[in-house]
Enzyme design. Structure first.
Site, mmCIF file in Angstrom:
data_model
loop_
_atom_site.group_PDB
_atom_site.id
_atom_site.type_symbol
_atom_site.label_atom_id
_atom_site.label_comp_id
_atom_site.label_asym_id
_atom_site.label_seq_id
_atom_site.Cartn_x
_atom_site.Cartn_y
_atom_site.Cartn_z
ATOM 1 N N LYS A 1 -10.490 -5.421 -5.397
ATOM 2 C CA LYS A 1 -11.318 -4.335 -5.933
ATOM 3 C C LYS A 1 -10.494 -3.074 -6.197
ATOM 4 O O LYS A 1 -10.964 -2.160 -6.860
ATOM 5 C CB LYS A 1 -12.515 -4.045 -5.017
ATOM 6 C CG LYS A 1 -12.180 -3.688 -3.594
ATOM 7 C CD LYS A 1 -13.409 -3.832 -2.685
ATOM 8 C CE LYS A 1 -12.986 -4.370 -1.322
ATOM 9 N NZ LYS A 1 -14.049 -4.906 -0.520
ATOM 10 N N LYS B 1 0.829 -1.212 0.000
ATOM 11 C CA LYS B 1 0.000 0.000 0.000
ATOM 12 C C LYS B 1 0.863 1.261 0.000
ATOM 13 O O LYS B 1 0.461 2.279 -0.568
ATOM 14 C CB LYS B 1 -0.973 -0.001 1.184
ATOM 15 C CG LYS B 1 -2.120 -0.992 0.982
ATOM 16 C CD LYS B 1 -3.356 -0.618 1.765
ATOM 17 C CE LYS B 1 -4.503 -1.562 1.410
ATOM 18 N NZ LYS B 1 -5.637 -1.475 2.320
ATOM 19 N N LYS C 1 -3.733 -11.453 -6.873
ATOM 20 C CA LYS C 1 -4.984 -11.675 -6.135
ATOM 21 C C LYS C 1 -6.115 -10.849 -6.751
ATOM 22 O O LYS C 1 -5.886 -9.718 -7.190
ATOM 23 C CB LYS C 1 -4.733 -11.228 -4.682
ATOM 24 C CG LYS C 1 -5.867 -11.431 -3.728
ATOM 25 C CD LYS C 1 -5.567 -10.776 -2.384
ATOM 26 C CE LYS C 1 -5.753 -9.271 -2.442
ATOM 27 N NZ LYS C 1 -5.907 -8.603 -1.153
#
Ligand code: TYM
Length: 334
Positions: A201, A116, A198
């Site tokens: 969204k 992130k 993976k």
């Protein structure tokens, strides 16, 4: 025995838009299955969502939508406690204590933090760094025995165990060491456009994921377009045939057919028949959930009532644990 309690479950999901098929298969589907056997607490992790920038009005709406989706996916508020993380302040209170018992090096090693930070270099905030301590608090504040999650959460879960263990050694036995409940099938559903990653969204390509809110045609179209290989045989081989194997995993979850049975079913047929079958199967499975979601979402009073009741019940359990922890670490109590 009188004081033999049912084992307890805690899990959560961030309200960052509609859930993906990965969220459903890896986590929420199992929540519904486990709720009768265990004392279950499920939460919308709205505080975790703040570690990336949110539009306030959207976060508010998505939190309610997430609650509606969890209910639509079969979580029964009579069986489970459903609440928003921010409605139970004991989570954040305990997270501070756990932060003070988690090491900088441990938090630095978290792959989600690294991913992130790389994705949002302009917002590598303290919350993103201490996120696993809040997640540990979510679990430990209820002394949860079991945590049903997808594979991507195992590192966070391991950290929760490490911190719990450290605390127990320093201050005497306080926390149960939580175990992950990670199913063999579907623990990691991969992207439809890049099966080495993976399904998520936050992927910029909407064809890479199926959303619980996608309509039938969209689901079928996305499955038809899924990246596969040129071998032409429906056969499970995650290393050599990750695209086909991922679709087989999805098909397996909804049909309960083994990989051998699936291979048999599509022997001699092309990928297009198989992809169509996967798309139709997923659409059939999600359709009743979608209708239920629409029905529940329209009833704000009903959702709010459940969340209020959930927050009350969860707070009662969490506050007891919090005051025990406060006492153990030496905070002066009146
Ligand atoms: P989140 O919101 O990213 O995902 C929710 C759940 O969905 C699972 N999942 C998947 N499973 C299989 N395949 C995929 N492609 C896939 N994508 C997501 C995740 O593993 C997760 O179980 N930190 C957590 C939320 C959280 C939590 C907790 C979970 C906060 N506190 C305490 C358990 C216990 C998260 O961001 O999940």
């Amino acid at each position: 025995m009188e004081n033999e309690r049912k084992k307890r479950i805690l899990s959560g999901i961030q309200p960052s838009g509609s859930f993906t098929l990965g969220n459903y298969i890896g986590a929420v589907r199992n929540w519904a299955k486990l709720q009768n056997e265990f004392e279950s607490l499920y939460m919308v992790a709205d505080l975790h969502a703040l570690t990336v920038r949110q539009v306030p009005a959207e976060l508010r709406a998505r939190s309610r939508e997430a609650a509606a989706m969890i209910l639509a996916a079969g979580i029964d508020p009579k069986e489970s406690i459903l609440f928003l993380q921010s409605h139970v302040p004991a989570h954040t209170q305990l997270s501070w204590i756990l932060c003070c018992n988690a090491q900088f090096g441990e938090l630095s090693r978290m792959t989600q933090f690294k991913d992130k930070s790389a994705k949002h270099p302009d917002n590598v905030n303290g919350g993103l760094f201490t996120y696993p301590a809040l997640m540990a608090a979510d679990i430990l504040v209820y002394n949860a025995d079991l945590v049903p999650v997808g594979q991507d959460q195992t590192q966070h879960l391991e950290l929760a165990r490490t911190v719990a263990n450290r605390f127990n050694n320093l201050y005497s036995l306080t926390f149960t060491l939580p175990e992950g409940y990670i199913t063999k099938e579907g623990a990691k559903i991969m992207s439809l456009t890049d099966p080495s990653r993976k399904m998520s969204k936050s992927d910029p390509n909407p064809n890479s994921f199926i959303l619980m809110n996608d309509d039938r045609d969209t689901i079928i179209r996305k499955c038809k377009r899924a990246v596969t290989d040129s071998d032409g045989a429906v056969r499970f081989d995650m290393a050599e045939k990750p695209g086909i194997s991922n679709l087989m995993c999805i098909y397996n979850v909804f049909t309960k057919k083994s990989m051998e049975e699936i291979a048999q079913e599509f022997a001699g047929q092309g990928y297009s028949e198989f992809k169509l079958a996967v798309g139709e199967t997923v659409a059939d499975a999600l359709s009743p959930i979608h209708s239920e979601y629409t029905r529940i979402l329209a009833d704000k009073t009903y959702i709010d009532e459940i969340l209020r009741d959930g927050a009350e019940k969860a707070s009662r359990l969490a506050n007891r644990m919090l005051s025990k922890v406060y006492r153990k670490v030496g905070l002066y109590q009146l």
